[in-house]
Enzyme design. Structure first.
Site, PDB file in Angstrom:
ATOM      1  N   ARG A 235      48.883  99.547 -14.629  1.00 52.73           N
ATOM      2  CA  ARG A 235      50.304  99.483 -14.924  1.00 52.73           C
ATOM      3  C   ARG A 235      50.882 100.841 -14.557  1.00 52.73           C
ATOM      4  NH1 ARG A 235      51.636  94.218 -15.650  1.00 52.73           N
ATOM      5  NH2 ARG A 235      52.538  93.728 -17.657  1.00 52.73           N
ATOM      6  N   GLU A 264      59.779 100.297 -11.254  1.00 53.84           N
ATOM      7  CA  GLU A 264      59.686  99.147 -10.354  1.00 53.84           C
ATOM      8  C   GLU A 264      61.001  98.363 -10.363  1.00 53.84           C
ATOM      9  OE1 GLU A 264      56.243  96.831 -11.420  1.00 53.84           O
ATOM     10  OE2 GLU A 264      54.860  98.483 -11.027  1.00 53.84           O
ATOM     11  N   HIS A 283      53.723  95.165  -6.767  1.00 49.84           N
ATOM     12  CA  HIS A 283      53.122  94.612  -7.985  1.00 49.84           C
ATOM     13  C   HIS A 283      52.723  93.147  -7.764  1.00 49.84           C
ATOM     14  CE1 HIS A 283      53.006  95.336 -12.592  1.00 49.84           C
ATOM     15  NE2 HIS A 283      52.059  94.502 -12.227  1.00 49.84           N
TER      16      HIS A 283
END
Length: 322
Positions: A235, A264, A283
């Site tokens: 993460r 993000e 991602h």
């Protein structure tokens, strides 16, 4: 536990999920919610027992207060593995489960795709092709190299099995070190710094928690072997992005396959975009054809347990983050 629980399916695409639900539970009492903004009012009016929740539009604006407030459901079934976007919750009031393991194999393939991108110098080969130049090259093997896996959960173990197929020596860290198949040495998480100097490749696959935030920071970069190749599928926040940037620029880290970032989407002005020794993906290492169906199938199995009063699978501890 309610035999016919009220269920909310919270995702941007719910048609297929609703069909799966009705096949497994033809008389299911459920609602769908396709936006973050609509979820609080739906929970307030419908009072669901269960919410199947997918973080489909990023963390900013995610309606965590609706899920964990006084009127929230008794069970939040997270449609992915990571639960850091939930913040803290009271496990005596709300049970949280995740679908850890559903994407482990795909994420392991991503990791080795990243490694091979650098060891085979795919970027250089593409440049030669574009220039129509036949340049002699030497490629680097994975065999005989040492891989350090930071976090031996589902993904870490899937990476380890593939590493053995490549003939690598595999080390790993976890909170409770016990012997594992495909892992030559399992160490405590606190041993990380002492292991880094001997690692040729590093995979970061640990959850983001208060303990792991900034885990790969100045001390870790200072301990790494020069020329190491890193893959981050954890993460954003586990790896210190500023420190990584410096390590990439200096050549300490020869290459990095990055699927997660502190912010993000990664802002257009972030200098990581400009570095040739970085592979950037949005991602998506856990996103493959059929992942939503597989994730939801795990939820349906858990829902059957819920209606029978049986223990749920993949219950997440808010203190550990997994």
């Amino acid at each position: 536990m309610a035999e016919r629980p009220r269920i909310v399916l919270s995702n941007d695409r719910t048609d297929a999920l609703a069909q799966q639900l009705l096949v497994a539970f033809p008389t299911a009492d459920f609602r769908v919610c396709n936006s973050y903004d609509a979820l609080p009012s739906l929970i307030d009016s419908y009072h669901p027992h269960v919410v199947y929740s997918v973080r489909f539009d990023g963390t900013q604006g995610f309606p965590r207060d609706a899920l964990f407030g006084s009127g929230g459901p008794a069970w939040v079934a997270n449609g992915g593995a990571g639960t850091d976007h939930y913040g803290a919750w009271d496990p005596d009031r709300t049970t949280v489960t995740n679908t850890a393991g559903v994407a482990a194999d795909m994420m392991a393939e991503y990791v080795f795709g990243g490694f091979l991108h650098f060891t085979l110098d795919v970027m250089g080969l593409q440049k030669d092709k574009a220039a129509k130049q036949w340049n002699s090259r030497t490629v680097a093997p994975l065999s005989g190299k040492t891989l350090l896996i930071v976090g031996l959960g589902h993904t870490g173990r899937a990476v380890a099995s593939r590493a053995k197929a490549f003939g690598m020596t595999v080390w790993g860290t976890r909170a409770n070190p016990t012997a594992m198949e495909h892992v030559d040495e399992v160490h405590a998480a606190g041993d990380l710094i002492s292991l880094l100097p001997r690692a040729d490749f590093i995979v970061v696959s640990t959850p983001l928690t208060a303990v792991t935030s900034g885990l790969i920071g100045p001390e870790a970069f200072g301990a790494m072997k020069r020329g190491v190749i890193l893959a981050d599928v954890s993460r954003g926040g586990v790896v210190d992005q500023s420190g990584l940037l410096d390590a990439l620029r200096s050549g300490l880290v020869a290459g990095a396959a990055l699927d997660v970032f502190e912010t993000e989407p990664l802002p257009a002005d972030n200098p990581l975009w400009e570095l040739e020794n970085v592979l950037i993906s949005p991602h998506c290492s856990s996103v493959y054809e059929g992942w939503e169906a597989a994730s939801f199938a795990m939820f349906l199995e858990n829902l059957a347990r819920w209606t029978k009063g049986a223990p749920l699978m993949n219950v997440v501890s808010p203190s550990r983050g997994y």
